[in-house]
Design an enzyme around this catalytic site. Structure first.
Site, PDB file in Angstrom:
ATOM      1  N   ASP A 101       0.606  -1.316  -0.301  1.00 36.62           N
ATOM      2  CA  ASP A 101       0.490  -0.030  -0.559  1.00 36.62           C
ATOM      3  C   ASP A 101       0.785   1.325  -0.001  1.00 36.62           C
ATOM      4  O   ASP A 101       2.116   1.364   0.700  1.00 36.62           O
ATOM      5  CB  ASP A 101      -0.878  -0.004   1.331  1.00 36.62           C
ATOM      6  CG  ASP A 101      -2.238  -1.003   1.473  1.00 36.62           C
ATOM      7  OD1 ASP A 101      -2.306  -1.749   0.018  1.00 36.62           O
ATOM      8  OD2 ASP A 101      -2.442  -1.326   2.879  1.00 36.62           O
TER       9      ASP A 101
HETATM   10  N1  URA Z   1      -1.629  -6.049   3.518  1.00 35.91           N
HETATM   11  C1  URA Z   1      -1.707  -4.843   3.445  1.00 35.91           C
HETATM   12  O1  URA Z   1      -2.950  -4.571   4.390  1.00 35.91           O
HETATM   13  N2  URA Z   1      -0.747  -3.690   2.966  1.00 35.91           N
HETATM   14  C2  URA Z   1      -0.054  -3.903   2.418  1.00 35.91           C
HETATM   15  O2  URA Z   1       0.274  -3.478   1.343  1.00 35.91           O
HETATM   16  C3  URA Z   1       0.615  -5.600   2.321  1.00 35.91           C
HETATM   17  C4  URA Z   1      -0.103  -6.121   3.323  1.00 35.91           C
END
Ligand code: URA
Length: 238
Positions: A101
């Site tokens: 993310d």
């Molecule tokens: N899980 C998440 O919620 N976000 C990420 O960036 C990676 C795994």
């Protein structure tokens, strides 16, 4: 593996449409044999001859990036935000292996080798993805067990995983957990903890298989060694 017409187009020889014509007209040889089928897939290791010209094999590139916060995990962004590919100094077309993310930091691999990317991402290969998550609140053993056994989100139960409590801070009302998963679903860690009532305040990926952040500050990257790439291929679970 990649479709032959895409492979030819990516080599810069001609457009994908022209490559399809050439294939249909029997002008493409793969390891000395004419291929006229458009669905034919190649790995890039074959000798490919188009109208008598030997295509140069695509150089495979592999990078390990310590992704900083505030960068998107994609090749291009329609809102013109900085992407992880912008952080790597190469003119070649590479793409991220999986997704972190915008606000998640840590281990991210980038490559132009689709087979390598598939090995790392496919859950059947059981490659550890280790995350450190800061949660709002003090998590207890029962909630940890629930996450470990699998919780349902987006219509599917997550696979069993490992969760270790690393630290809890009663004064700040936060917990730090280490989570090891083999899947890579969208927002997986945030959604798993949300299911047991916790918000993920901070998230960092500390390790993917043999790859850690050792020696890499935030935003820094390094190429993988030949040995590291070979070790990933050796993890492939048939
Ligand atoms: N899980 C998440 O919620 N976000 C990420 O960036 C990676 C795994």
């Amino acid at each position: 593996m990649e479709r032959l017409q895409k492979y030819i187009a990516n080599s810069g020889y001609t457009s994908r449409r022209k490559a399809e014509e050439l294939i249909k007209n029997g002008k493409v040889l793969v390891n000395q044999v004419p291929v006229t089928e458009l669905g034919f897939k190649v790995s890039g290791k074959e000798e490919i001859i188009v109208e008598g010209h030997v295509l140069k094999k695509e150089e495979k590139l592999y990078y390990l990036l310590n992704k900083p916060r505030g960068v998107i995990t994609s090749v291009k962004d329609d809102k013109n935000r900085k992407t992880v590919v912008d952080l790597i100094d190469t003119s070649k077309r590479i793409y991220p292996v999986g997704r972190l993310d915008y606000d998640t930091t840590g281990v991210l691999l980038l490559t132009n080798d689709g087979e390598f990317a598939n090995i790392l991402m496919h859950p059947k290969n059981k490659i550890d993805k280790v995350y450190i998550a800061k949660l709002n609140g003090i998590i207890k053993a029962d909630a940890i067990k629930k996450v470990e056994n699998g919780v349902e989100f987006d219509g599917k139960v997550s696979a069993k995983c490992r969760v270790k409590l690393r630290k809890k801070d009663a004064s700040k009302n936060t917990s730090i957990v280490e989570v090891t998963i083999h899947e890579g679903r969208n927002h997986q860690i945030k959604k798993m903890f949300s299911k047991v009532g916790f918000e993920v305040l901070k998230l960092k990926r500390e390790r993917v298989g043999i790859f850690t952040l050792d020696g890499l500050k935030s935003g820094e990257y390094r190429p993988l060694s030949f040995k590291e790439v070979a070790r990933v291929y050796a993890m492939y679970n048939k």
